[in-house]
Design a protein around this motif. Structure first.
Motif, PDB file in Angstrom:
ATOM      1  N   THR A  44      26.447 -14.825 -12.169  1.00  0.00           N
ATOM      2  CA  THR A  44      27.504 -13.833 -12.292  1.00  0.00           C
ATOM      3  C   THR A  44      27.212 -12.643 -11.387  1.00  0.00           C
ATOM      4  O   THR A  44      26.105 -12.107 -11.390  1.00  0.00           O
ATOM      5  CB  THR A  44      27.630 -13.359 -13.752  1.00  0.00           C
ATOM      6  OG1 THR A  44      27.948 -14.481 -14.577  1.00  0.00           O
ATOM      7  CG2 THR A  44      28.733 -12.322 -13.890  1.00  0.00           C
ATOM      8  N   ARG A  45      28.186 -12.264 -10.601  1.00  0.00           N
ATOM      9  CA  ARG A  45      28.077 -11.083  -9.747  1.00  0.00           C
ATOM     10  C   ARG A  45      28.912  -9.976 -10.404  1.00  0.00           C
ATOM     11  O   ARG A  45      30.094 -10.170 -10.689  1.00  0.00           O
ATOM     12  CB  ARG A  45      28.603 -11.369  -8.339  1.00  0.00           C
ATOM     13  CG  ARG A  45      28.128 -12.708  -7.751  1.00  0.00           C
ATOM     14  CD  ARG A  45      26.662 -12.685  -7.386  1.00  0.00           C
ATOM     15  NE  ARG A  45      26.129 -14.016  -7.110  1.00  0.00           N
ATOM     16  CZ  ARG A  45      26.200 -14.616  -5.942  1.00  0.00           C
ATOM     17  NH1 ARG A  45      26.803 -14.026  -4.931  1.00  0.00           N
ATOM     18  NH2 ARG A  45      25.657 -15.811  -5.775  1.00  0.00           N
ATOM     19  N   THR A  46      28.309  -8.827 -10.615  1.00  0.00           N
ATOM     20  CA  THR A  46      28.981  -7.743 -11.328  1.00  0.00           C
ATOM     21  C   THR A  46      29.306  -6.586 -10.391  1.00  0.00           C
ATOM     22  O   THR A  46      28.447  -6.123  -9.640  1.00  0.00           O
ATOM     23  CB  THR A  46      28.099  -7.227 -12.487  1.00  0.00           C
ATOM     24  OG1 THR A  46      27.872  -8.295 -13.406  1.00  0.00           O
ATOM     25  CG2 THR A  46      28.774  -6.083 -13.223  1.00  0.00           C
ATOM     26  N   LEU A  47      30.558  -6.149 -10.444  1.00  0.00           N
ATOM     27  CA  LEU A  47      30.993  -4.951  -9.731  1.00  0.00           C
ATOM     28  C   LEU A  47      31.278  -3.886 -10.778  1.00  0.00           C
ATOM     29  O   LEU A  47      32.086  -4.103 -11.685  1.00  0.00           O
ATOM     30  CB  LEU A  47      32.242  -5.236  -8.896  1.00  0.00           C
ATOM     31  CG  LEU A  47      32.109  -6.322  -7.818  1.00  0.00           C
ATOM     32  CD1 LEU A  47      33.449  -6.568  -7.145  1.00  0.00           C
ATOM     33  CD2 LEU A  47      31.055  -5.924  -6.793  1.00  0.00           C
ATOM     34  N   GLU A  48      30.621  -2.761 -10.665  1.00  0.00           N
ATOM     35  CA  GLU A  48      30.750  -1.720 -11.672  1.00  0.00           C
ATOM     36  C   GLU A  48      32.054  -0.945 -11.505  1.00  0.00           C
ATOM     37  O   GLU A  48      32.691  -0.977 -10.448  1.00  0.00           O
ATOM     38  CB  GLU A  48      29.560  -0.757 -11.595  1.00  0.00           C
ATOM     39  CG  GLU A  48      28.211  -1.422 -11.849  1.00  0.00           C
ATOM     40  CD  GLU A  48      28.062  -1.932 -13.279  1.00  0.00           C
ATOM     41  OE1 GLU A  48      28.848  -1.513 -14.148  1.00  0.00           O
ATOM     42  OE2 GLU A  48      27.154  -2.755 -13.518  1.00  0.00           O
ATOM     43  N   ALA A  49      32.438  -0.245 -12.564  1.00  0.00           N
ATOM     44  CA  ALA A  49      33.615   0.616 -12.530  1.00  0.00           C
ATOM     45  C   ALA A  49      33.470   1.651 -11.411  1.00  0.00           C
ATOM     46  O   ALA A  49      32.363   2.076 -11.089  1.00  0.00           O
ATOM     47  CB  ALA A  49      33.797   1.298 -13.878  1.00  0.00           C
TER      48      ALA A  49
END
Length: 219
Positions: A44-49
């Protein structure tokens, strides 16, 4: 002679059985030596707010012809990476959006507006909902002459001034896009034009800002 014949027969049968077993034994040994292949793991690749990325519209959007509820699409301009430098959203990924409201220009001094909202992004055939806002976009202002002639581009709204506000309500939401009325619409020129349409030509870059964390599964 019979004992020797019997002994020879037994020896021949034993050798045949050994030969038959040998390939299976070799295969078993090879199987032990070869490491088991691990199944492909997804990550999973996460992009923050508040992460921002640019998209480019795939078709022209105009306040003259657009209608509330119309869909629009854009493509991601460049790879969007997570904090570890891994690509979460590849360049060219398709972003889908909706024109939630349109207000044609009522007069030359009050240009029309478009309200746009981005809805989702498609990565490797899977769609991910986007909770995001549009923070800047370069618009063009097109004038329609009083005589009904073709629209003529009369100016461009700077990216910083193009977004005039945001609203979110129960039934619709998005970013209101307008343009600053410049000197081109002043005086005699304004009297010769009917109104000004907000136009986003195909390929217009739109800056999107995530409102909440986005998780992208990549395999």
């Amino acid at each position: 002679m019979r004992p020797n014949y019997k002994t020879s027969l037994i020896t021949a049968v034993s050798l045949a059985a050994l030969a038959a077993c040998q390939p299976s034994s070799q295969a078993a040994e090879l199987a032990k030596k070869e490491p088991a292949k691990a199944p492909a793991m997804s990550s999973t690749r996460t992009l923050e707010a508040f992460r921002q990325f640019a998209v480019a519209t795939t078709a022209t959007i105009s306040s003259r012809s657009a209608k509330a509820g119309d869909a629009f699409t854009a493509t991601v301009v460049s790879d969007v990476q997570d904090a570890a430098g891994r690509v979460a959203i590849p360049a060219g990924s398709l972003v889908s959006g909706t024109i939630t409201d349109v207000k044609p220009a009522p007069n030359p001094n009050s240009p029309g507006t478009l309200t746009l909202a981005v809805n989702s992004v498609a990565v490797n055939g899977r769609s991910y909902p986007l909770n995001a806002s549009i923070d800047s976009v370069a618009t063009e202002l097109h004038a329609r002459s009083v005589s009904g002639g073709d629209a003529v581009k009369v100016g461009a709204g700077a990216a910083a001034g193009a977004v005039i506000g945001q609203f979110i309500s129960k039934n619709s939401g998005g970013t209101i896009i307008g343009a600053v009325v410049g000197a081109a619409f002043a005086g005699a020129y304004a009297a010769a034009t009917k109104d000004g349409d907000i136009v986003l030509p195909a390929g217009t870059h739109i800056l999107v800002t995530l409102s909440q964390r986005l998780n992208i599964v990549r395999s």
